[in-house]
Design an enzyme around this catalytic site. Sequence first.
Site, short mmCIF file in Angstrom:
data_model
loop_
_atom_site.label_atom_id
_atom_site.label_comp_id
_atom_site.label_asym_id
_atom_site.label_seq_id
_atom_site.Cartn_x
_atom_site.Cartn_y
_atom_site.Cartn_z
N ASN A 190 -3.26 -4.44 -1.47
CA ASN A 190 -4.72 -4.26 -2.17
C ASN A 190 -4.78 -2.81 -2.85
OD1 ASN A 190 -4.54 -3.49 0.72
ND2 ASN A 190 -6.66 -2.87 0.17
N VAL A 238 -3.40 -3.74 8.09
CA VAL A 238 -4.31 -3.17 9.40
C VAL A 238 -3.68 -1.95 9.88
CG1 VAL A 238 -4.75 -3.38 11.92
CG2 VAL A 238 -5.07 -5.40 9.95
N HIS A 239 -3.92 -0.66 9.84
CA HIS A 239 -3.44 0.37 10.11
C HIS A 239 -3.12 0.60 11.78
CE1 HIS A 239 -5.46 1.64 6.08
NE2 HIS A 239 -4.17 0.95 6.09
N ASP A 272 0.94 -1.14 0.04
CA ASP A 272 -0.07 0.07 0.03
C ASP A 272 0.87 1.20 -0.06
OD1 ASP A 272 -2.25 -1.69 -0.08
OD2 ASP A 272 -3.02 -1.10 2.03
N HIS A 332 -9.89 -5.99 8.75
CA HIS A 332 -9.37 -7.17 8.07
C HIS A 332 -9.22 -8.32 8.97
CE1 HIS A 332 -8.94 -3.81 5.21
NE2 HIS A 332 -7.96 -3.04 6.04
N TYR A 362 -1.93 5.22 -2.11
CA TYR A 362 -3.45 5.39 -1.88
C TYR A 362 -4.07 6.41 -3.07
CZ TYR A 362 -3.02 2.74 2.28
OH TYR A 362 -2.84 1.72 3.20
FE LIG Z 1 -4.04 -2.55 2.75
#
Ligand SMILES: [Fe+2]
Length: 464
Positions: A230, A353-354, A193, A325, A196
């Site tokens: 993703n 996962v942030h 990622d 997630h 964005y």
């Molecule tokens: Fe992601």
Amino acid sequence: MGSISCFAVIVLALVLNSAVYSNGGKTSVYVRKVEKAVDMPLNSNVFRVPSGYNAPQQVHITQGDQVGKAVIVSWVTEDEPGSSTVLYWSENSKQKKKAEGKVNTYKFYNYTSGYIHHCTIKNLEYDTKYYYVVGVGHTTRKFWFTTPPEVGSDVPYTFGLIGDLGQTFDSNITLSHYEQNPHKGQTVLYLGDLSYADAYPNHDNVRWDTWGRFVERSVAYQPWIWTAGNHEIDFVPEIGETKPFKPYTNRYHVPYRASKSTAPFWYSIKRASACIIVLSSYSAYAKYTPQYQWLEQELPKVNRTETPWLIVLMHSPWYNSYNYHYMEGETMRVMYEPWFVQYKVDVVFAGHVHAYERSERVSNIAYNVINGMCTPVKDQSAPVYITVGDGGNLEGLATNMTEPQPAYSAYREASFGHAIFGIKNRTHAYYSWHRNHDGSAVEADSMWFFNRFWHPVDESPTSH
Ligand SMILES: [Fe+2]
């Protein structure tokens, strides 16, 4: 108050202040105001286009072969193709050499990219500082990098870990903290990622360009090892964009062929005393697929005398106790986890996962559908799983956790940050995680890793 009771109060206060204990590990009570993470505006200083006609921009490097004697240099020119040549020389020899690259462009809906150059410099000396120049005429730009030491046991080397960075004001703090960290990462293991850009209408690829300019200040000087997430898929059939990973694969090249991979989403490299296996959460991984077949052949090849440390990178974590997630990595875990235990992987880093989380050494490979053995158990042959998806992108923090904290989860905290994995020799590595809210030298979580092949004893800080 007597000194003993005073001491007890202080200890109690420290415990209450630092963590909440459950049947799992620690859930940090370090709670911050949840503010929206906002992308930096297009006219931000960090997105500045370098001056000069057709000036090379978005310069980035990555390892260009299996052992670290080659570097892929990539950059973009906006006005015309210009030159794909890289001029380079070592600090010692001063004799200038040239490497010839290639240029390409791509279209994405109504966006046309600049001229994207990729040039692989080969046959470099180990452990040597090189200068390199891209661009032609009056508009050239000069950078430098240091090649890793020769692959081998006991070679110290320090990796930085950044995931899900994006391009918000928080992303800028994360990158600055990484740059200022006194542990000094020599290479970044990037956990997927990137830009964005897909958060914008029609996945406005201008935000791929701004991201490239934003991170140049680090990635032009030290390699970042890329993992696809993703947000790299960019699959938008409504506007005719049906080739997944188009911007990512055009912009970011990796040396996948060197490890006999057939696609740029899974590959391996050796760097100093580490073998790094990159996997793709978003490519097929079931039995008989190319990724499965490649990994099945790759793991037995890892020579722990040559590369004692076996590190795996993927985007979607297998052990994650946040309500974001949750269990997305489960099907890949079921396919590959027995191999990770069999081949004694030291550590698995993921993003997605942030937030931050570190697991115990656990495995969950005993289940056979009818025996009911479906709970993760402590396993000293298993890797530690670490989620560093906390780079600071515009989607904000994952704050909601499953309760109570599962036994497999050793430490979790919803803060932005980065991590450092510092290999000392074949048996020991020092790991630390740094939250953005502290000074860059402060370790919010840390652990000595004992190598699973050479020193496979329990090193868990929560086991004592
Ligand atoms: Fe992601």
